[in-house]
Design an enzyme around this catalytic site. Structure first.
Site, PDB file in Angstrom:
ATOM      1  CB  SER A 184      -1.046  -0.193   1.393  1.00  0.00           C
ATOM      2  OG  SER A 184       0.079  -0.243   2.643  1.00  0.00           O
ATOM      3  CG  HIS A 212      -4.177  -1.162  -1.557  1.00  0.00           C
ATOM      4  ND1 HIS A 212      -4.727   0.207  -1.540  1.00  0.00           N
ATOM      5  CD2 HIS A 212      -3.865  -1.621  -0.341  1.00  0.00           C
ATOM      6  CE1 HIS A 212      -4.282   0.410  -0.382  1.00  0.00           C
ATOM      7  NE2 HIS A 212      -4.106  -0.579   0.629  1.00  0.00           N
ATOM      8  CE  LYS A 243      -7.597   0.244   0.641  1.00  0.00           C
ATOM      9  NZ  LYS A 243      -8.558  -0.365   1.499  1.00  0.00           N
TER      10      LYS A 243
END
Length: 401
Positions: A184, A212, A243
Site C-alpha cells: 500500500s 489494493h 477501494k
C-alpha cells in the site's frame, strides 16, 4: 482519569508540533463525493489521494443498488452475522466473491481491517508461526498480535530472506505466511510465484491481502493470485470493498472447510455487527460493473502509465512501484508535510507518509491514480508538484541535474 494515563496523554506532542507549524495534514473534511475533484473549504481540489482506483463511488448504478438495498432491508442489521445479522444478500455476495476469486467459499467482514484481524487471530495459535513481510499492512500486524503466535518478519519482498527464516523454524510447526498483494505504500507487487514455491517447500500456508489489488490486477481485477495464475496454490485471499469496489467491508476467500472454521472462530466476525445492506448492495453493483465493463481497469492503467512517465521525466524518485500507487519520495518528514500543504493550497490533494509509518529518510507523497482521472488533470497535478518540489528541495533538483 488516572494520573499515569493522564501523563501519557499529556506527553503526546506529535500532532501539536505539526499543528504549531501549520503543517497538520490529517482529518481534512471533504464537502463533496469522493471523485477526481473534491470540494475542500468551498474550493475545488484535484483528488490524488483516494483509494477509489476505478472511480466508482459516484457511479449511478452503484448508488441505485445501494438505495434499493436500504429500501428493502433497512439501514442496518442490528446484530452480528453469527446471530441475527445474516441477510440473503450477504450470502449472495459471498457466493459471488468465491466465483470472482476462484475459491470454493468466502466470508464477509464489516471492514477489511476486521477480515485480517479475524483470520490471523484465529488460524494460528500460541505454538504456531506467522511469517510476515516487514511492509505488511497494519491490520496484518495487529491480527498477528492477537493470535499469540510467534511472529517472524522477513525483509520486504525478499524471497531469500523468507526462505532463510522458514528454514530455521521447526518442521512440525504450523506456519502461515501473510503478505500484501500490492503493497500500500511502496506500490510494488509481491513475488508470489517464488513465495508460493517456498511455502510449499516448507509446508506453510499463504494468505494474500488483496486490498489494493482487487479491481487493479488479474483477470477482471480478481487480484494477485489471478494475475500470476496461482489461484490454486494461494490458500487464502483477503480483500476489501472500500477501494475499487466503492463500498465498505471485507472478506476472506478460500477452501470451504477453512471458511467454515473462520465463521465459527473469527471473533471480529462473531462479535461485530454485519455489513449494512447499503454496503452489500453497493459491492454487488460494483462487481457487476467490474466483470462486465473491462474498460475501467484499462483506463486506470493508461492513467498510471501516463502519470508515472510524467513524474519520472520531471525527476521524481518513485522507487519500485508497479501499480497505480506512485510513491513520490521526498525523504524528509517536514518537507513532506510542507509539500502536502502547499499542494492543497494550489488545488491538489495528496497523502503524506512519514515516520513512524516509514523511516524519515523514506518519507513520501502517496500519489494515487483513478480510472476517472483525465490526462489534463494528471498533467496539472504533476506540473504543480514539480514547481513546489523545486521550491522546497532545490538541492535535490540540482543534484539530479
Amino acid at each position: 482519569m488516572g494520573k499515569k494515563l493522564n501523563k501519557r496523554i499529556a506527553e503526546f506532542k506529535d500532532a501539536a508540533i505539526i499543528r504549531s507549524k501549520g503543517l497538520y495534514p490529517y482529518f481534512r473534511p471533504i464537502e463533496s463525493g469522493q471523485d477526481t475533484e473534491v470540494i475542500i473549504n468551498g474550493k475545488p481540489v484535484l483528488m490524488f489521494g483516494s483509494n477509489s482506483y476505478l472511480g466508482l463511488t459516484s457511479h449511478p448504478y452503484i448508488i441505485e443498488m445501494s438505495q434499493k438495498a436500504v429500501q428493502k432491508y433497512g439501514s442496518g442489521c442490528a446484530g452480528s452475522r453469527f446471530l441475527n445479522g445474516t441477510l440473503d444478500i450477504h450470502e449472495e455476495l459471498e457466493r459471488r466473491l468465491a466465483l470472482y476469486t476462484g475459491k470454493e467459499a468466502s466470508v464477509l467482514f464489516s471492514t477489511g481491517y476486521q477480515a485480517n484481524l479475524g483470520a490471523l487471530s484465529s488460524l494460528t495459535g500460541r505454538n504456531d508461526y506467522l511469517i510476515l513481510d516487514e511492509s505488511d499492512h497494519a491490520s496484518i500486524i495487529d491480527g498477528s498480535r492477537l493470535s499469540f503466535s510467534k511472529v517472524i518478519k522477513y525483509a520486504h519482498n525478499d524471497m531469500k530472506d523468507l526462505r532463510k527464516k522458514l528454514s530455521l523454524l521447526p518442521e512440525e510447526a504450523v506456519k502461515l505466511i501473510a503478505t500484501d498483494g500490492i503493497f500500500s505504500m511502496e506500490g510494488d507487487i509481491v513475488k508470489l510465484p517464488e513465495l508460493n514455491a517456498i511455502a510449499e517447500e516448507f509446508d506453510a500456508s499463504v494468505l494474500v491481502d488483496d486490498a489494493h489489488s482487487l479491481g487493479v490486477i488479474g483477470k477482471n481485477g480478481a487480484g494477485t493470485a489471478s494475475y500470476f495464475g496461482l489461484t490454486e496454490t494461494t490458500d487464502l485471499i483477503m480483500g476489501t470493498f472500500s477501494k475499487s469496489l466503492a463500498s465498505l467491508g471485507g472478506f476472506i476467500a478460500g477452501d470451504a472447510a477453512t471458511i467454515d472454521y473462520l465463521k465459527h472462530r473469527a471473533r471480529s466476525l462473531m462479535f461485530s455487527a454485519s455489513m449494512t445492506p447499503a454496503a452489500v448492495g453497493s459491492t454487488l453493483a460494483a462487481l457487476d460493473i467490474i466483470e462486465s465493463e473491462p474498460h475501467h481497469i484499462e483506463r486506470l492503467w493508461a492513467n498510471t502509465r501516463y502519470a508515472k512517465e510524467l513524474l519520472l521525466v520531471n525527476g521524481f524518485d518513485l522507487g519500485k512501484t508497479e501499480s497505480p500507487i506512485l510513491p513520490v519520495y521526498i525523504r524528509d518528514n517536514e518537507k513532506t508535510f510542507l509539500m502536502t500543504k502547499l499542494l492543497q493550497e494550489d488545488g491538489v490533494f495528496v497523502n503524506p507518509v512519514v515516520s513512524p509509518a516509514v523511516r524519515p529518510e523514506h518519507s513520501l507523497i502517496r500519489f494515487s491514480l483513478m480510472a476517472t482521472h483525465t490526462f489534463s488533470q494528471i498533467e496539472e497535478a504533476v506540473d504543480k508538484m514539480t514547481k513546489i518540489y523545486r521550491q522546497i528541495c532545490p538541492e535535490a533538483v540540482t543534484a539530479k541535474l
